[in-house]
Write an enzyme that holds these catalytic residues in place. Structure first.
Site, PDB file in Angstrom:
ATOM      1  N   PHE A 189      58.706  53.362  24.861  1.00 17.79           N
ATOM      2  CA  PHE A 189      58.834  52.115  25.331  1.00 17.79           C
ATOM      3  C   PHE A 189      58.501  52.019  26.756  1.00 17.79           C
ATOM      4  O   PHE A 189      59.309  52.536  27.515  1.00 17.79           O
ATOM      5  CB  PHE A 189      60.050  51.326  24.829  1.00 17.79           C
ATOM      6  CG  PHE A 189      59.970  49.841  24.851  1.00 17.79           C
ATOM      7  CD1 PHE A 189      59.125  49.168  23.914  1.00 17.79           C
ATOM      8  CD2 PHE A 189      60.352  49.238  25.855  1.00 17.79           C
ATOM      9  CE1 PHE A 189      59.019  47.780  24.239  1.00 17.79           C
ATOM     10  CE2 PHE A 189      60.469  48.014  26.108  1.00 17.79           C
ATOM     11  CZ  PHE A 189      59.757  47.340  25.437  1.00 17.79           C
ATOM     12  N   ASP A 225      58.954  57.630  33.203  1.00 14.22           N
ATOM     13  CA  ASP A 225      59.537  56.320  33.049  1.00 14.22           C
ATOM     14  C   ASP A 225      61.056  56.121  33.042  1.00 14.22           C
ATOM     15  O   ASP A 225      61.737  56.446  31.835  1.00 14.22           O
ATOM     16  CB  ASP A 225      59.008  55.415  31.627  1.00 14.22           C
ATOM     17  CG  ASP A 225      59.746  54.110  31.529  1.00 14.22           C
ATOM     18  OD1 ASP A 225      60.588  53.867  32.088  1.00 14.22           O
ATOM     19  OD2 ASP A 225      59.140  53.298  30.724  1.00 14.22           O
ATOM     20  N   LYS A 234      65.668  47.872  35.774  1.00 13.03           N
ATOM     21  CA  LYS A 234      67.011  47.753  34.958  1.00 13.03           C
ATOM     22  C   LYS A 234      68.251  47.941  36.075  1.00 13.03           C
ATOM     23  O   LYS A 234      68.601  46.968  36.861  1.00 13.03           O
ATOM     24  CB  LYS A 234      67.146  48.938  33.891  1.00 13.03           C
ATOM     25  CG  LYS A 234      66.365  48.299  32.520  1.00 13.03           C
ATOM     26  CD  LYS A 234      66.544  49.168  31.275  1.00 13.03           C
ATOM     27  CE  LYS A 234      65.878  48.642  30.330  1.00 13.03           C
ATOM     28  NZ  LYS A 234      66.233  47.388  29.389  1.00 13.03           N
TER      29      LYS A 234
HETATM   30  C1  LIG Z   1      62.058  52.886  29.176  1.00 12.24           C
HETATM   31  C2  LIG Z   1      61.658  51.403  29.278  1.00 12.24           C
HETATM   32  N1  LIG Z   1      60.619  51.285  30.024  1.00 12.24           N
HETATM   33  C3  LIG Z   1      60.244  49.971  30.254  1.00 12.24           C
HETATM   34  C4  LIG Z   1      61.030  48.892  29.747  1.00 12.24           C
HETATM   35  C5  LIG Z   1      60.812  47.446  30.383  1.00 12.24           C
HETATM   36  O1  LIG Z   1      61.272  46.929  31.338  1.00 12.24           O
HETATM   37  P1  LIG Z   1      61.434  45.534  31.493  1.00 12.24           P
HETATM   38  O2  LIG Z   1      61.743  44.849  30.504  1.00 12.24           O
HETATM   39  O3  LIG Z   1      62.466  45.385  32.651  1.00 12.24           O
HETATM   40  O4  LIG Z   1      59.959  45.192  31.742  1.00 12.24           O
HETATM   41  C6  LIG Z   1      62.128  49.199  29.414  1.00 12.24           C
HETATM   42  C7  LIG Z   1      63.134  47.954  28.733  1.00 12.24           C
HETATM   43  O5  LIG Z   1      63.624  48.327  27.731  1.00 12.24           O
HETATM   44  C8  LIG Z   1      62.548  50.533  29.100  1.00 12.24           C
HETATM   45  O6  LIG Z   1      63.626  51.008  28.170  1.00 12.24           O
END
Ligand SMILES: Cc1ncc(COP(=O)(O)O)c(C=O)c1O
Length: 405
Positions: free
Chosen positions: A140, A225, A254
């Protein structure tokens, strides 16, 4: 709370775009790992705003940084720079492999910047043909159209017309599949060093190292990520630091802001050189208010006792979950690292994670799910032992209710 400030949950259904389905209660304020709703009912927070509230709610270092900066300067845009943005960037480069920082406002935007940089680098250094992005099933990376397409759950990217192209998905932890597929046409491999939303799936020993080697062999960039794993959540500032495998680009968000919206893409001098003026940008990126808070959060999280405390708290969580499982036998395993933990339901309880979340809410405990079979915990990194114990007592009552049907 006064009557005139109260709102009802049904107002959500009247005025909001219905892409969420929030809980019936409406929180009013929080302190540490406790939240109170409009009726004054108290909840223990094991969810931490989905791995964001790393210092709990309204931590004094965040409140101080925010109020101090709020008296000075809120916003400029990138036609000027500002001291909090530069101080934070310096700190992030000191704390990581990176030499350079690009600011965004969310995890998706940090990943979007990472993907655009990778494509730009490949085109300029190698030519148009080197455009393939490899990512992993169940990964994700956010909800912009590029990041959600790179994410490994097609249900999230289907239904919006033609998708950004040349994205390949392979199974996580399957090094043979990657070795088979990767080629000199691969521009980048994007991955979470521990999958979060996909079910709290840690990398198998040697997986990250093998991905790095294959990227090097084929001149592809490795993008980590760390939006969910970063900023101390797994016990090191970034999760990659425990593995010893360095990426070329890293996305963070986050917990970086502890609750204020901020994201960042970190990279090397050589790669950053491809982002010349005008190539990419964001009005809010590097906003002084967000950067001042994030700087305070980073300084607090990187204190050795906070990072060591994450591992201590992981054990308290594991002990609590194990004790519950000894009585009710519903988990097949507890997995994850630090305070990014998932309790996977066994076959008999398959698909019931949401029922546990709802029952926990009724008992005054906030938890998350990661897919239908995993109850997920991403609390504050400084949650107290007393709050963990009380939260576990509430979780046990919730599970007892679910088990009793
Ligand atoms: C690993 C990862 N990348 C990206 C995101 C997306 O982040 P945002 O919701 O701040 O755009 C998330 C959100 O849960 C995530 O867990």
């Amino acid at each position: 709370m006064t009557m005139e400030h109260k709102v009802e949950r049904k107002l959500f259904d009247e005025v909001m775009v219905p892409c969420y389905n929030p809980m019936p209660m409406i929180p009013d304020h929080g302190k540490g790992s406790r939240i109170w709703d409009q009726e004054g009912r108290e909840y223990i927070d094991f969810a931490g705003g989905i791995a964001v509230s790393c210092l709990g709610h309204c931590h004094p270092v965040m409140v101080d940084a925010l109020t101090e900066q709020a008296q000075k300067l809120w916003h400029l845009s990138n036609i000027m720079t500002n001291a909090p943005a530069l101080r934070l960037a310096k700190r992030l480069t000191e704390l990581s492999f990176a030499d350079r920082v690009f600011y965004a406002n969310s995890g998706a935007e940090a990943n979007e910047a990472a993907l655009k940089l990778a494509r730009r680098w490949a085109k300029e250094e190698h030519g148009e043909h080197k455009s393939e992005i490899i990512a992993f099933t169940k990964g994700f990376h956010g909800r912009t159209f590029f990041t959600v397409t790179v994410g490994g759950q097609p249900a999230y990217s289907d239904g919006f017309g033609p998708k950004p192209g040349d994205v390949t998905h392979l199974p996580y932890n399957d090094i043979a599949a990657l070795a088979d597929h990767i080629s000199d046409r691969t521009c980048a491999v994007m991955m979470e060093p521990l999958q979060g939303e996909g079910g709290i799936v840690p990398p198998e020993p040697g997986f990250l190292q093998a991905v790095r080697e294959l990227c090097d062999k084929h001149n592809a960039l490795l993008v980590f990520d760390e939006v969910q794993t970063g900023n101390g959540r797994t016990g090191t500032f970034y999760a990659y630091q425990e593995s010893g495998v360095e990426p070329d680009i890293l996305a963070t968000a986050k917990s970086l802001g502890g609750g204020i919206p901020i994201g960042a893409m970190l990279t090397t001098d050589a790669l950053a050189a491809h982002m010349k003026p005008g190539v990419h940008g964001s009005t809010y990126g590097g906003n002084p208010l967000a950067c001042a808070v994030a700087e305070a959060v980073v300084n607090e999280v990187t204190k050795p006792d906070v990072l060591a405390g994450v591992i201590e708290r992981e054990q308290w969580f594991r002990d609590g979950l194990e004790a519950i499982n000894d009585k009710y036998g519903i988990f097949s395993e507890v997995r994850g690292k630090g305070l990014l933990l998932g309790a996977a339901l066994n076959q008999d309880w398959e698909g019931r994670a949401r029922d546990i979340l709802v029952a926990a809410g009724e008992e005054g405990l906030l938890v998350l799910v990661a897919g239908p079979n995993v109850v997920r915990f991403t609390p504050s990194l400084v949650i107290t032992k007393a709050d963990i114990e009380e939260g576990m007592a509430r979780l046990e009552r919730a599970i007892a209710k679910v088990v009793a049907g």
